[in-house]
Motif scaffolding. Structure first.
Motif, short mmCIF file in Angstrom:
data_model
loop_
_atom_site.label_atom_id
_atom_site.label_comp_id
_atom_site.label_asym_id
_atom_site.label_seq_id
_atom_site.Cartn_x
_atom_site.Cartn_y
_atom_site.Cartn_z
N VAL A 1 0.70 -1.18 -0.03
CA VAL A 1 0.08 0.13 -0.07
C VAL A 1 0.80 1.37 -0.13
O VAL A 1 0.35 2.17 -0.57
CB VAL A 1 -0.96 0.15 1.20
N ASP A 2 2.09 1.27 0.38
CA ASP A 2 2.97 2.43 0.66
C ASP A 2 3.87 2.48 -0.52
O ASP A 2 4.63 3.37 -0.58
CB ASP A 2 3.50 2.54 1.78
N SER A 3 4.35 1.32 -1.29
CA SER A 3 5.04 1.18 -2.17
C SER A 3 4.55 1.35 -3.78
O SER A 3 5.08 2.06 -4.57
CB SER A 3 5.96 -0.25 -1.96
N LEU A 4 3.60 0.35 -3.65
CA LEU A 4 2.65 0.47 -5.16
C LEU A 4 1.42 1.43 -4.94
O LEU A 4 0.97 1.70 -6.21
CB LEU A 4 2.02 -0.95 -5.62
N GLY A 5 1.04 1.96 -3.99
CA GLY A 5 0.21 2.93 -3.92
C GLY A 5 -1.22 2.46 -3.35
O GLY A 5 -1.22 1.08 -3.24
N ARG A 6 -2.25 3.33 -3.37
CA ARG A 6 -3.59 2.79 -3.00
C ARG A 6 -4.45 2.65 -4.46
O ARG A 6 -5.01 1.51 -4.25
CB ARG A 6 -4.10 3.96 -2.21
N LYS A 7 -4.51 3.23 -5.00
CA LYS A 7 -5.25 3.35 -6.31
C LYS A 7 -5.05 2.11 -7.09
O LYS A 7 -5.75 1.32 -7.56
CB LYS A 7 -5.41 4.49 -7.30
N GLY A 8 -3.96 1.71 -7.32
CA GLY A 8 -3.57 0.58 -8.54
C GLY A 8 -3.92 -0.58 -7.71
O GLY A 8 -4.56 -1.54 -8.49
N PRO A 9 -3.39 -1.10 -6.46
CA PRO A 9 -3.95 -2.20 -5.98
C PRO A 9 -5.53 -2.45 -5.73
O PRO A 9 -5.73 -3.71 -5.96
CB PRO A 9 -3.16 -2.59 -4.55
#
Length: 545
Positions: A409-417
């Motif tokens: 959640v902090d590396s790839l982000g929120r929206k993408g996953p």
């Protein structure tokens, strides 16, 4: 020269002393005749009337007298003085600006430089105290997950009515409604456990545990967003809430699978006693961690004017426990966050929170649907053989998806996953629905993948809840979102579900997929100020990364 005695005295010379003397003027001898003196006043010409006498002035008189010689002064040669034309208009008014005191310009805001340490291990080591503060809530939510799994059907007691199944959710709604209007504190855990073979005590336990979870939900997520550093806020929030609930669900599934084959209808309540003992242990650990490791939110301390206490809290939230430049940078960022929100009226804060509420409430409804009692019924109908292993894999798939979501959640982000998770959940929900005509045995296999992707997508909602709402109404709207989720649990548990429900689940996940693309912003590695601003609009197409 016999007439010299009749000469008038010389006039006084004007000008410098060195000016040459005036030449003497010879005057003729006076005559005592009346006609020797010219008439004084204006001359009269024949045919013209005498000039009028000016009002207020006496007529000029002839002051010539006998024996008096009028003195005649020569012209001195001074230029005539020019006078400006007279006018009766009022003089122009000249505006005189009042004197103003010099006000120096405000000093520029200090530059805030928040640095993200390199290396996953280094970041985790430095910020470990932030997770320790939330450990008490982690134990509370784990017991809540156990009771959610028990209430939706992962237990072996067939003598339960709908009221008992809904007791935990009702208690959670009561607790969340109370927490919405309480000061932002972390409620202490109420330790209860069920009594052997007593449904009344079991119902009381569900109510009390639900109230405890409802009381803790909103303050915990608000606290997680405020004490976590900007580059670990998602992981800390997701691990505290969704990962803990899914861990509790998995534990209850294991308990139900272990006792399902050896269940005695008359007097076997060992599985519920085991759940009560685990809840009691977790509750005791929660009290210990809350008493020893709890640290007040630095945002709350700044808002109350206790700046030095906020510095001390920030110091204790990161190892090496000494103030440094990053501590001061975080303090300045918290001060700006508080200042921006204090300038908002309550009505404006409410209106700014509505877009985030509609988005997150919809996502949390999907969370309730994805782990509802319908899936427990599908697993129980699939086969009478190896049912224990099937439900364990089901719970493990959900927990695995949640773990991966908390890690990325902090590396790839929120929206993408989130978008990827809903896309996978939509696909496997429709695949599982299409297999119902061949029997439930083939459906369960696809449900594993559905739960994995659902766990991946919905774990991200914890991070969104911790950062989306304005400070003045944050705790209220987190509680309202949780209440909406609990209502969906109660509604689904009270309905008679049909086989086509999987198509409904697939359609709802497809709608959440579209919602994620169009409306969810990207708030990875942003401050609370920036994350809150990105949630003020309904549409957010760009990634904002």
């Amino acid at each position: 020269m016999k007439n010299d005695k009749y000469l008038p005295p010389e006039p006084t010379a004007f000008g410098l002393a060195s000016a040459p003397p005036q030449a003497a003027v010879n005057y003729p001898p006076p005559s005592y005749s009346q006609h020797a003196f010219p008439p004084q006043g204006p001359s009269l010409q024949p045919g013209y009337p005498p000039p009028p006498v000016q009002q207020g002035y006496a007529p000029q008189q002839d002051f010539a007298q006998p024996g008096y010689t009028q003195q005649v002064y020569p012209t001195q040669g001074y230029p005539a003085q020019a006078y400006p034309p007279q006018s009766f208009a009022p003089p122009p008014q000249v505006y005189v600006q009042p004197a103003q005191h010099y006000v120096p310009p405000p000093p520029p805001l200090p530059t805030i430089l928040l640095v993200r340490p390199l290396g996953w291990y280094q970041r985790t080591k430095i910020n470990r105290p932030q997770m320790n503060v939330l450990s008490a809530a982690t134990f509370i939510f784990a017991t809540g997950g156990m009771n959610i799994a028990w209430s939706i059907g992962f237990q072996v007691n067939d003598r339960l009515d709908n009221h008992i199944r809904a007791a935990w959710f009702i208690g959670a709604i009561i607790g969340a409604a109370i927490a919405a209007f309480l000061p932002r504190v972390l409620p202490r855990r109420v330790i209860t456990s069920s009594t052997h073979n007593d449904l009344s005590a079991l119902q009381a336990h569900l109510y009390l545990n639900g109230i405890a979870n409802g009381l803790a939900f909103a303050p915990t997520l608000a606290l997680a967003g405020e004490l976590a550093v900007f580059y670990m806020r998602g992981k800390i929030s997701a691990s505290t809430e969704q990962l803990s609930f899914n861990l509790g669900i998995f534990l209850q599934i294991i308990i139900a699978a272990t006792y399902s084959q050896n269940y005695n209808y008359n007097n076997d309540y060992h599985h519920e006693l085991v759940g009560g003992i685990i809840a009691a242990v977790f509750g005791f650990l929660g009290i210990v961690f809350a008493a020893l490791m709890f640290i007040e939110s630095p945002v709350t301390l700044v808002a109350s004017g206790r700046e030095q206490a906020a510095v001390d809290a920030l110091r204790r939230l990161q190892r090496l426990f000494t103030p440094h430049d990053q501590t001061l940078a975080q303090l300045e960022e918290h001060k700006r966050y508080v200042a921006d929100n204090q300038n908002l009226a309550t009505e404006e804060s409410f209106s700014r929170a509505l877009p985030a509420f509609f988005k997150l409430a919809a996502l949390r409804c999907v969370n309730a649907i994805s782990i509802s009692s319908f899936f427990c019924e599908m697993l129980s109908y699939s086969s009478i053989y190896a049912i224990e292993m099937r439900i364990i894999i089901f719970g493990a798939a959900r927990l695995l998806g949640s773990c991966i979501g908390a890690l990325v959640v902090d590396s790839l982000g929120r929206k993408g996953p989130t978008v990827v998770g809903f896309a996978g959940a939509t696909a496997f929900a429709f695949v599982a629905a299409s297999q119902t005509v061949f029997g439930y045995h083939d459906v369960v296999f696809w449900l594993y993948f559905f739960e994995f992707f659902a766990g991946l997508a919905l774990t991200i909602t914890s991070a969104y809840l911790s950062e989306a709402y304005p400070l003045n109404v944050k705790q209220h709207f987190i509680s309202f979102t949780f209440i909406v989720e609990m209502l969906i649990f109660i509604i689904i548990g009270s309905c008679d579900l049909v086989q086509e429900f999987l198509y409904i689940v697939g359609g709802i996940c497809a709608g959440a997929f579209v919602l994620g693309i169009l409306c969810l912003p990207e708030t990875r590695r942003t401050t609370l100020r920036v994350a809150q601003q990105r949630f003020t609009s309904f549409v957010s197409l760009c990634s904002n990364s």
